[in-house]
Design a protein around this motif. Structure first.
Motif, PDB file in Angstrom:
ATOM      1  N   UNK A  84      31.814  17.400  47.748  1.00  0.00           N
ATOM      2  CA  UNK A  84      33.269  17.389  47.555  1.00  0.00           C
ATOM      3  C   UNK A  84      33.724  18.659  46.858  1.00  0.00           C
ATOM      4  N   UNK A  85      32.758  19.454  46.415  1.00  0.00           N
ATOM      5  CA  UNK A  85      33.082  20.642  45.627  1.00  0.00           C
ATOM      6  C   UNK A  85      32.998  20.367  44.137  1.00  0.00           C
ATOM      7  N   UNK A  86      32.728  19.120  43.793  1.00  0.00           N
ATOM      8  CA  UNK A  86      32.663  18.748  42.375  1.00  0.00           C
ATOM      9  C   UNK A  86      31.317  19.139  41.776  1.00  0.00           C
ATOM     10  N   UNK A  87      31.310  19.342  40.480  1.00  0.00           N
ATOM     11  CA  UNK A  87      30.073  19.591  39.743  1.00  0.00           C
ATOM     12  C   UNK A  87      29.584  18.237  39.216  1.00  0.00           C
ATOM     13  N   UNK A 217      35.092  22.578  54.375  1.00  0.00           N
ATOM     14  CA  UNK A 217      34.313  21.342  54.493  1.00  0.00           C
ATOM     15  C   UNK A 217      32.900  21.621  54.007  1.00  0.00           C
ATOM     16  N   UNK A 218      32.327  20.675  53.273  1.00  0.00           N
ATOM     17  CA  UNK A 218      30.878  20.727  53.001  1.00  0.00           C
ATOM     18  C   UNK A 218      30.341  19.329  53.277  1.00  0.00           C
ATOM     19  N   UNK A 219      29.217  19.255  53.958  1.00  0.00           N
ATOM     20  CA  UNK A 219      28.593  17.956  54.236  1.00  0.00           C
ATOM     21  C   UNK A 219      27.080  18.110  54.200  1.00  0.00           C
ATOM     22  N   UNK A 220      26.405  17.070  53.741  1.00  0.00           N
ATOM     23  CA  UNK A 220      24.940  17.087  53.829  1.00  0.00           C
ATOM     24  C   UNK A 220      24.530  16.195  54.983  1.00  0.00           C
ATOM     25  N   UNK A 269      17.417  12.975  59.807  1.00  0.00           N
ATOM     26  CA  UNK A 269      17.990  13.086  58.466  1.00  0.00           C
ATOM     27  C   UNK A 269      17.422  14.285  57.718  1.00  0.00           C
ATOM     28  N   UNK A 270      18.294  14.908  56.936  1.00  0.00           N
ATOM     29  CA  UNK A 270      17.921  15.977  56.019  1.00  0.00           C
ATOM     30  C   UNK A 270      18.365  15.547  54.626  1.00  0.00           C
ATOM     31  N   UNK A 271      17.644  15.977  53.608  1.00  0.00           N
ATOM     32  CA  UNK A 271      18.041  15.577  52.253  1.00  0.00           C
ATOM     33  C   UNK A 271      18.147  16.776  51.315  1.00  0.00           C
ATOM     34  N   UNK A 272      18.118  17.971  51.893  1.00  0.00           N
ATOM     35  CA  UNK A 272      18.273  19.151  51.047  1.00  0.00           C
ATOM     36  C   UNK A 272      18.942  20.268  51.828  1.00  0.00           C
ATOM     37  N   UNK A 273      19.773  19.879  52.784  1.00  0.00           N
ATOM     38  CA  UNK A 273      20.479  20.856  53.618  1.00  0.00           C
ATOM     39  C   UNK A 273      21.965  20.561  53.570  1.00  0.00           C
ATOM     40  N   UNK A 274      22.750  21.606  53.767  1.00  0.00           N
ATOM     41  CA  UNK A 274      24.187  21.396  53.838  1.00  0.00           C
ATOM     42  C   UNK A 274      24.805  22.195  54.976  1.00  0.00           C
ATOM     43  N   UNK A 275      25.913  21.645  55.457  1.00  0.00           N
ATOM     44  CA  UNK A 275      26.739  22.319  56.440  1.00  0.00           C
ATOM     45  C   UNK A 275      28.018  22.704  55.711  1.00  0.00           C
TER      46      UNK A 275
END
Lengths: 337, 337
Positions: A84-87, A217-220, A269-275
């Motif tokens: 979401x862009x949040x820390x 947009x950011x999505x994992x 599934x990926x668990x350490x990748x982002x688009x």
């Protein structure tokens, strides 16, 4: 601890529960808010808006190359908050334990969670444990719910993809899916495939610092994989998406496993990748920023958002063909996360 | 929905997941943050500190007199947040569904959650669903994580009990435990016992308005019951607690069931009751305030905090004896919440 297996009484709320809490959970989760042993955590008000995400982890097997259900439960939820862009700053943890679970297994898992949380810079502020009798659950399920602070001015979400935007992918796809599937089925490859499970908040920070409000947009791409995530973004934004097959990095070992097992890496599934979908003018420096981070060193631009075929994702194949990419249908690989 | 049972593919992250989300969850959980279908919810920054609590619900049976696992999952977490003195404002929901769960059952549960959330005035802002194969879980487990805003100046927690404080109990004990146990065992009583499952944030509001900073501790006696909660408070504060057996309200039907089934009402779970430890000078008006609320109409003062026997809870019996009250040992009644 003298008990080497989980007993029903460890979930009773009584003495044994207290023992489990003190000797295991507090040993590894030592946040001051959690140490108060109240039923809830109170945290200082963070600045900005709050992002919240919840995920329950039921991965099978609970230990796999590159991680276990505990590290995954931290990485996965940290990533959902970070997208979401949040820390991310805090997590809750809710355990369902099957009677008979080896205490050593639980401790390894809890240790991994604590390590993953420290690495990601998040606190585990409150937790809960339930124990169910043998056969009523499969060893261990973990829910983590994560909280992050979202700076003012950021507005990131699937609905914000715009024609002309570039689509960045942080690295290879399919690693987690193949690692878990091969561990489950007991398949050994000559080159072992290791899960990519990792917390992406650092990578997100680097990208946002470089590309700022150009990040739309950011999505994992977890369950359903890259294909499903892109379909969701096309759907949410009403824009079209076009990606180039040849641009999408897939490890040779993952390709081989997919051929053997009949999987499509785009759906794994990926668990350490982002688009990341970013505006065209920041695409190059966003890519460079991602590549400067260890978790983004293989980052690539895989395609763009278009005003053609609104709401649909099109893959341009290596042979020059065009193929409509659909969401995952059915269930290729259950309990992958 | 055309499917009348949960399929593994409902947990795939693909099309069937989307169908389940749209046709069931979004139908009943219609918070604007959740409707965005991002993996996380973003909420406006609330004023004050934040209280967070997580709980996973595994109650068996999933439907019982007075509620079901869904309403319980809302009430229980709302209450945990409220016991810090915070006003609960949002919940996340994480589901583990067993393949084959009747869709009608799931819908009844989701409807109950939505109703309970509306009644309590909390939003369900983000959710997650996992499906595991038959036998890998027992029908449905639900994690809810709740968030509340804690006004400045309030400092409520088990560590704050002080000698001289009075102990208020909002009503009868043991109702939830007996209701669930009798539903599980298929026992019928001439007077049916109904769970007290309810959201206590309204009652907390009334008490805090009346007794303010005179409220030192609030706890909901769930797993482990009244006895265990008082032991925890004695432990956290280092003070002694003395309660009068005759002052503790127990329904006749609950007493009867306890005799029949061998339970002690002091150790039975409650899901709509609270204990408040308040300073002596506000005890009477605190009690009056609680009694003015429907969920506190049977409120009583059951005892006091003392400088005698530090860290221990003593029960003065009806016959005038004194008995040390210990935490629950073993597991009287598993999967009660």
């Amino acid at each position: 601890m003298k008990d080497d297996r989980i007993l029903l009484s460890h979930g009773s709320g009584g003495k044994k529960s207290r023992e489990l809490t003190e000797r295991l959970f507090l040993k590894h989760f030592d946040d001051p808010a959690l140490l108060l042993l109240n039923d809830q955590a109170v945290m200082e008000r963070p600045g900005g808006r709050i992002a919240v995400s919840t995920d329950t982890y039921t991965v099978d097997p609970i230990f796999f190359p590159g991680g276990n259900i505990g590290s995954l439960a931290v990485h996965g939820t940290v990533n959902d908050v970070a997208m979401s862009g949040a820390e991310p700053f805090a997590l809750s943890a809710g355990f369902i334990l099957e009677e008979g679970l080896p205490m050593d297994d639980l401790e390894r898992i809890v240790v991994s969670m604590a390590e993953a949380a420290r690495e990601a810079g998040v606190r585990i502020v409150t937790a809960d444990t339930k124990v169910v009798s043998r056969g009523a659950a499969d060893r261990i399920f973990i829910n983590t719910t994560g909280f992050g602070v979202l700076e003012d001015g950021l507005d990131i979400g699937g609905q914000r993809a715009l024609p002309g935007d570039r689509i960045l992918l942080s690295g290879t796809v399919g690693d987690h899916g193949v690692a878990v599937a091969s561990a489950r089925e007991g398949i050994r490859f000559s080159t072992p495939v290791v899960s990519d499970s990792a917390s992406l908040n650092g990578l997100v920070g680097v990208l946002l610092k470089s590309a700022g409000s150009g990040v739309h947009v950011m999505r994992d791409p977890t369950r359903g994989g890259l294909a499903t995530v892109l379909c969701e973004v096309a759907d949410q934004s009403g824009a079209g998406i076009e990606i180039r097959e040849e641009a999408i990095p897939v490890r040779e070992a993952v390709k081989g496993a997919c051929e053997l097992l009949g999987y499509d890496p785009l759906y794994l599934a990926n668990e350490g990748k982002m688009v990341a979908v970013v505006s065209r003018d920041v695409a190059d420096r966003g890519l460079e920023a991602m590549r400067s981070h260890p978790l983004g060193k293989d980052a690539v631009i895989i395609g763009e958002v278009t005003s053609d075929h609104p709401g649909r994702v099109v893959l341009r194949t290596v042979l020059g063909g065009r193929r409509l990419v659909d969401r995952l249908t059915g269930d290729m690989l259950p309990r992958i996360c």
